[in-house]
Scaffold this motif. Structure first.
Motif, PDB file in Angstrom:
ATOM      1  N   LEU A 255       0.815  -1.223   0.000  1.00  0.00           N
ATOM      2  CA  LEU A 255       0.000   0.000   0.000  1.00  0.00           C
ATOM      3  C   LEU A 255       0.845   1.269   0.000  1.00  0.00           C
ATOM      4  O   LEU A 255       0.598   2.181  -0.791  1.00  0.00           O
ATOM      5  N   ALA A 256       1.836   1.342   0.875  1.00  0.00           N
ATOM      6  CA  ALA A 256       2.611   2.587   0.989  1.00  0.00           C
ATOM      7  C   ALA A 256       3.309   2.924  -0.333  1.00  0.00           C
ATOM      8  O   ALA A 256       3.294   4.076  -0.776  1.00  0.00           O
ATOM      9  N   GLY A 257       3.906   1.924  -0.989  1.00  0.00           N
ATOM     10  CA  GLY A 257       4.617   2.169  -2.248  1.00  0.00           C
ATOM     11  C   GLY A 257       3.676   2.576  -3.368  1.00  0.00           C
ATOM     12  O   GLY A 257       3.967   3.501  -4.133  1.00  0.00           O
ATOM     13  N   VAL A 258       2.532   1.892  -3.475  1.00  0.00           N
ATOM     14  CA  VAL A 258       1.568   2.235  -4.533  1.00  0.00           C
ATOM     15  C   VAL A 258       0.987   3.630  -4.276  1.00  0.00           C
ATOM     16  O   VAL A 258       0.752   4.406  -5.210  1.00  0.00           O
ATOM     17  N   ALA A 259       0.788   3.982  -3.007  1.00  0.00           N
ATOM     18  CA  ALA A 259       0.292   5.329  -2.681  1.00  0.00           C
ATOM     19  C   ALA A 259       1.306   6.390  -3.110  1.00  0.00           C
ATOM     20  O   ALA A 259       0.931   7.447  -3.632  1.00  0.00           O
ATOM     21  N   ARG A 260       2.589   6.096  -2.916  1.00  0.00           N
ATOM     22  CA  ARG A 260       3.627   7.060  -3.369  1.00  0.00           C
ATOM     23  C   ARG A 260       3.568   7.240  -4.879  1.00  0.00           C
ATOM     24  O   ARG A 260       3.672   8.341  -5.397  1.00  0.00           O
ATOM     25  N   ASP A 261       3.398   6.146  -5.605  1.00  0.00           N
ATOM     26  CA  ASP A 261       3.432   6.195  -7.079  1.00  0.00           C
ATOM     27  C   ASP A 261       2.184   6.833  -7.687  1.00  0.00           C
ATOM     28  O   ASP A 261       2.260   7.489  -8.713  1.00  0.00           O
ATOM     29  N   THR A 262       1.035   6.607  -7.066  1.00  0.00           N
ATOM     30  CA  THR A 262      -0.217   6.997  -7.717  1.00  0.00           C
ATOM     31  C   THR A 262      -0.801   8.316  -7.200  1.00  0.00           C
ATOM     32  O   THR A 262      -1.754   8.823  -7.781  1.00  0.00           O
ATOM     33  N   ASP A 263      -0.255   8.860  -6.095  1.00  0.00           N
ATOM     34  CA  ASP A 263      -0.752  10.114  -5.527  1.00  0.00           C
ATOM     35  C   ASP A 263      -2.283  10.107  -5.452  1.00  0.00           C
ATOM     36  O   ASP A 263      -2.967  10.952  -6.055  1.00  0.00           O
ATOM     37  N   PRO A 264      -2.872   9.156  -4.707  1.00  0.00           N
ATOM     38  CA  PRO A 264      -4.330   8.998  -4.738  1.00  0.00           C
ATOM     39  C   PRO A 264      -5.071  10.160  -4.089  1.00  0.00           C
ATOM     40  O   PRO A 264      -4.548  10.835  -3.201  1.00  0.00           O
ATOM     41  N   LYS A 265      -6.282  10.369  -4.566  1.00  0.00           N
ATOM     42  CA  LYS A 265      -7.165  11.364  -3.945  1.00  0.00           C
ATOM     43  C   LYS A 265      -7.764  10.788  -2.663  1.00  0.00           C
ATOM     44  O   LYS A 265      -8.071  11.507  -1.721  1.00  0.00           O
ATOM     45  N   CYS A 266      -7.943   9.448  -2.646  1.00  0.00           N
ATOM     46  CA  CYS A 266      -8.625   8.796  -1.527  1.00  0.00           C
ATOM     47  C   CYS A 266      -8.028   7.407  -1.319  1.00  0.00           C
ATOM     48  O   CYS A 266      -7.610   6.756  -2.278  1.00  0.00           O
ATOM     49  N   ILE A 267      -7.970   6.961  -0.060  1.00  0.00           N
ATOM     50  CA  ILE A 267      -7.534   5.597   0.265  1.00  0.00           C
ATOM     51  C   ILE A 267      -8.559   5.002   1.230  1.00  0.00           C
ATOM     52  O   ILE A 267      -8.866   5.614   2.257  1.00  0.00           O
ATOM     53  N   ALA A 268      -9.088   3.834   0.883  1.00  0.00           N
ATOM     54  CA  ALA A 268     -10.062   3.151   1.755  1.00  0.00           C
ATOM     55  C   ALA A 268      -9.362   2.011   2.497  1.00  0.00           C
ATOM     56  O   ALA A 268      -8.740   1.146   1.874  1.00  0.00           O
ATOM     57  N   LEU A 269      -9.460   2.032   3.823  1.00  0.00           N
ATOM     58  CA  LEU A 269      -8.865   0.996   4.674  1.00  0.00           C
ATOM     59  C   LEU A 269      -9.991   0.286   5.424  1.00  0.00           C
ATOM     60  O   LEU A 269     -10.685   0.909   6.231  1.00  0.00           O
ATOM     61  N   LEU A 270     -10.168  -1.012   5.176  1.00  0.00           N
ATOM     62  CA  LEU A 270     -11.350  -1.717   5.680  1.00  0.00           C
ATOM     63  C   LEU A 270     -11.080  -2.509   6.952  1.00  0.00           C
ATOM     64  O   LEU A 270     -11.839  -2.452   7.905  1.00  0.00           O
ATOM     65  N   ASN A 271     -10.031  -3.318   6.972  1.00  0.00           N
ATOM     66  CA  ASN A 271      -9.725  -4.141   8.149  1.00  0.00           C
ATOM     67  C   ASN A 271      -8.317  -4.694   8.016  1.00  0.00           C
ATOM     68  O   ASN A 271      -7.730  -4.691   6.945  1.00  0.00           O
ATOM     69  N   LEU A 272      -7.803  -5.211   9.128  1.00  0.00           N
ATOM     70  CA  LEU A 272      -6.560  -5.981   9.125  1.00  0.00           C
ATOM     71  C   LEU A 272      -6.767  -7.207  10.003  1.00  0.00           C
ATOM     72  O   LEU A 272      -7.147  -7.071  11.170  1.00  0.00           O
ATOM     73  N   SER A 273      -6.552  -8.389   9.444  1.00  0.00           N
ATOM     74  CA  SER A 273      -6.636  -9.597  10.258  1.00  0.00           C
ATOM     75  C   SER A 273      -5.591 -10.592   9.787  1.00  0.00           C
ATOM     76  O   SER A 273      -4.985 -10.413   8.733  1.00  0.00           O
ATOM     77  N   ARG A 274      -5.374 -11.642  10.572  1.00  0.00           N
ATOM     78  CA  ARG A 274      -4.286 -12.579  10.249  1.00  0.00           C
ATOM     79  C   ARG A 274      -4.578 -13.298   8.938  1.00  0.00           C
ATOM     80  O   ARG A 274      -5.700 -13.684   8.653  1.00  0.00           O
ATOM     81  N   ASP A 275      -3.527 -13.444   8.138  1.00  0.00           N
ATOM     82  CA  ASP A 275      -3.668 -14.025   6.806  1.00  0.00           C
ATOM     83  C   ASP A 275      -2.265 -14.374   6.317  1.00  0.00           C
ATOM     84  O   ASP A 275      -1.320 -13.644   6.594  1.00  0.00           O
ATOM     85  N   GLN A 276      -2.114 -15.485   5.620  1.00  0.00           N
ATOM     86  CA  GLN A 276      -0.798 -15.873   5.079  1.00  0.00           C
ATOM     87  C   GLN A 276       0.286 -15.748   6.155  1.00  0.00           C
ATOM     88  O   GLN A 276       1.250 -14.991   6.016  1.00  0.00           O
ATOM     89  N   LEU A 277       0.103 -16.523   7.224  1.00  0.00           N
ATOM     90  CA  LEU A 277       0.930 -16.346   8.422  1.00  0.00           C
ATOM     91  C   LEU A 277       2.416 -16.539   8.159  1.00  0.00           C
ATOM     92  O   LEU A 277       3.255 -16.000   8.873  1.00  0.00           O
ATOM     93  N   ASP A 278       2.743 -17.306   7.128  1.00  0.00           N
ATOM     94  CA  ASP A 278       4.161 -17.594   6.898  1.00  0.00           C
ATOM     95  C   ASP A 278       4.920 -16.422   6.291  1.00  0.00           C
ATOM     96  O   ASP A 278       6.134 -16.394   6.329  1.00  0.00           O
TER      97      ASP A 278
END
Length: 412
Positions: A120-143
């Motif tokens: 997310l941080a890198g794509v935000a730097r490249d695309t200079d977005p007007k808006c960013i939607a953040l929905l949730n963070l939960s455990r995934d792909q633990l390895d």
């Protein structure tokens, strides 16, 4: 910002052309959409290509552990009310896939981009977005994804001082902590069914208090912000207190929450809630999810669930017993190779359903179901599982690569 000048240098145009050619060759060879390999080739030829392609677009980025593909689709539908949209609608959500998608949208005004949490941080730097939607963070792909607080910290550092309007879920403490470094946040009460990744405070490590729908840290005072948008039953409440009905063809509470966040994003781009929500009704299925397909004389509903939060939401969607349920779990690299997350899923919610288990890791799942006192049968493949079920509806729940396998088998 949107404009008419051509941002592409000769080198960038060459990169786009080469990427499209490689993608077409990959498709012709039957190796999938080709978007990722095409994007990789294009970025090799012009490492700044993503930034150049985004330069003439008003972009919104969508990131989360669960719901980002669906929410990206809902936002894209809503923004089409205001102009042409380019989007990575099939879920290729790392820089190569995103670059490939944007390269195909030369007349677009808006870019609606699903982004893998780790990028997310890198794509935000490249695309200079007007808006960013953040929905949730939960455990995934633990390895390989590390734990959720590290992802939240990456977001927090990467978005600090961002000019983008952040539309964030006020009910997920990890998302709130990550978004709080940004000067311009719109909070949405989208709910959070799965709470087991946010019992300790992301700010100080103290124990989270959770009275009712509220939450706060008893140690440092970090607390749930006051939302300006909210999901309330079958309605979205906007900042003026108006209630707008949600009519979706997609099932379940989680998708209503996705619609609430999408309505808040659409409003940032000037699309009013009524228009945005009406347009969201067009979305029937998302990359095969929620599709009902005919197979071997049965109606299979295909449901994707990649991690404990997703399985919990999915169990709330399925038809009541004695509807049969087929569960399929793989642990290939795209899923994460660690299946210990199966022990975090409450499989007692399937009591009363006849269960068939398939997939590469069906025996891991069988052990888990045995401990949860469920009645089940282990099957070699989907065909065998379907034959064991009576005619009629079958709910099929699978994790990521298992879901792709199922779609190929049923011709979806």
């Amino acid at each position: 910002m949107a404009g008419n000048s051509d941002p592409l240098t000769p080198r960038a145009k060459l990169a786009v052309t080469a990427g499209k050619a490689v993608a077409a060759a990959s498709r012709a060879a039957g190796r999938g959409s080709g978007s990722v390999i095409g994007g990789r080739v294009a970025l090799k030829l012009d490492p700044d290509l993503l930034a150049r392609l985004a330069q003439n677009l008003d972009c919104v980025l969508v990131s989360a552990t669960n719901g980002k593909t669906t929410t990206t689709r809902l936002i894209a539908e809503a923004l089409r009310a205001a102009g042409p949209v380019v989007s990575n609608a099939l879920g290729a959500n790392m820089p190569a896939g995103i670059t490939s998608a944007l390269a195909g949208g030369s007349d677009a005004k808006f870019g609606v981009i699903e982004v893998d949490e780790k990028y997310l941080a890198g794509v935000a730097r490249d695309t200079d977005p007007k808006c960013i939607a953040l929905l949730n963070l939960s455990r995934d792909q633990l390895d390989r994804a590390a734990e959720t607080r590290m992802l939240a910290e990456n977001w927090r550092e990467g978005l600090a001082g961002s000019k983008a309007v952040i539309v964030a879920n006020a009910d997920d403490p990890l998302v709130v902590w990550a978004a709080s470094s940004s000067p311009n946040v719109i909070w949405v009460a989208a709910g959070q069914m799965w709470k087991d990744d946010a019992w300790s405070c992301p700010s100080c490590g103290g124990v989270m208090q959770r009275p009712g729908d509220d939450w706060f840290c008893g140690e440092c005072g970090f607390r749930r912000p006051t939302p300006s948008w909210a999901l309330s039953g079958d309605h979205v409440l906007d900042p003026h207190g108006s209630a707008w009905p949600i009519h979706l063809q997609l099932p379940g509470r989680a998708n209503k929450a996705n619609a609430a966040s999408s309505a808040a994003v659409a409003a940032v781009f000037g699309v009013p809630p009524q228009v945005a929500l009406e347009r969201m009704y067009q979305v029937q299925a998302v990359a095969g999810r929620y599709d009902v397909v005919q197979f071997e004389g049965r109606d299979l509903r295909l449901l994707l669930a990649k991690n404990p939060a997703g399985w919990l939401e999915t169990f709330s969607l399925i038809d009541p017993p004695p509807t049969p349920v087929i569960l399929s779990v793989n642990a290939r690299s795209a899923d994460g190779t660690d299946t210990s997350w199966l022990w975090d899923v409450d499989y007692t919610r399937l009591t009363g359903h006849p269960i068939c288990v398939v997939g590469d890791r069906r025996l891991d799942l069988a052990v888990r179901l045995e401990v949860a006192n469920q009645q089940f049968q282990v099957c070699e493949n989907l065909d065998q599982a379907v034959q064991l079920c009576p005619p009629g509806r079958i709910e099929v729940i699978a994790n990521y690569t298992a879901f792709q396998d199922l779609r190929r088998r049923v011709g979806n």
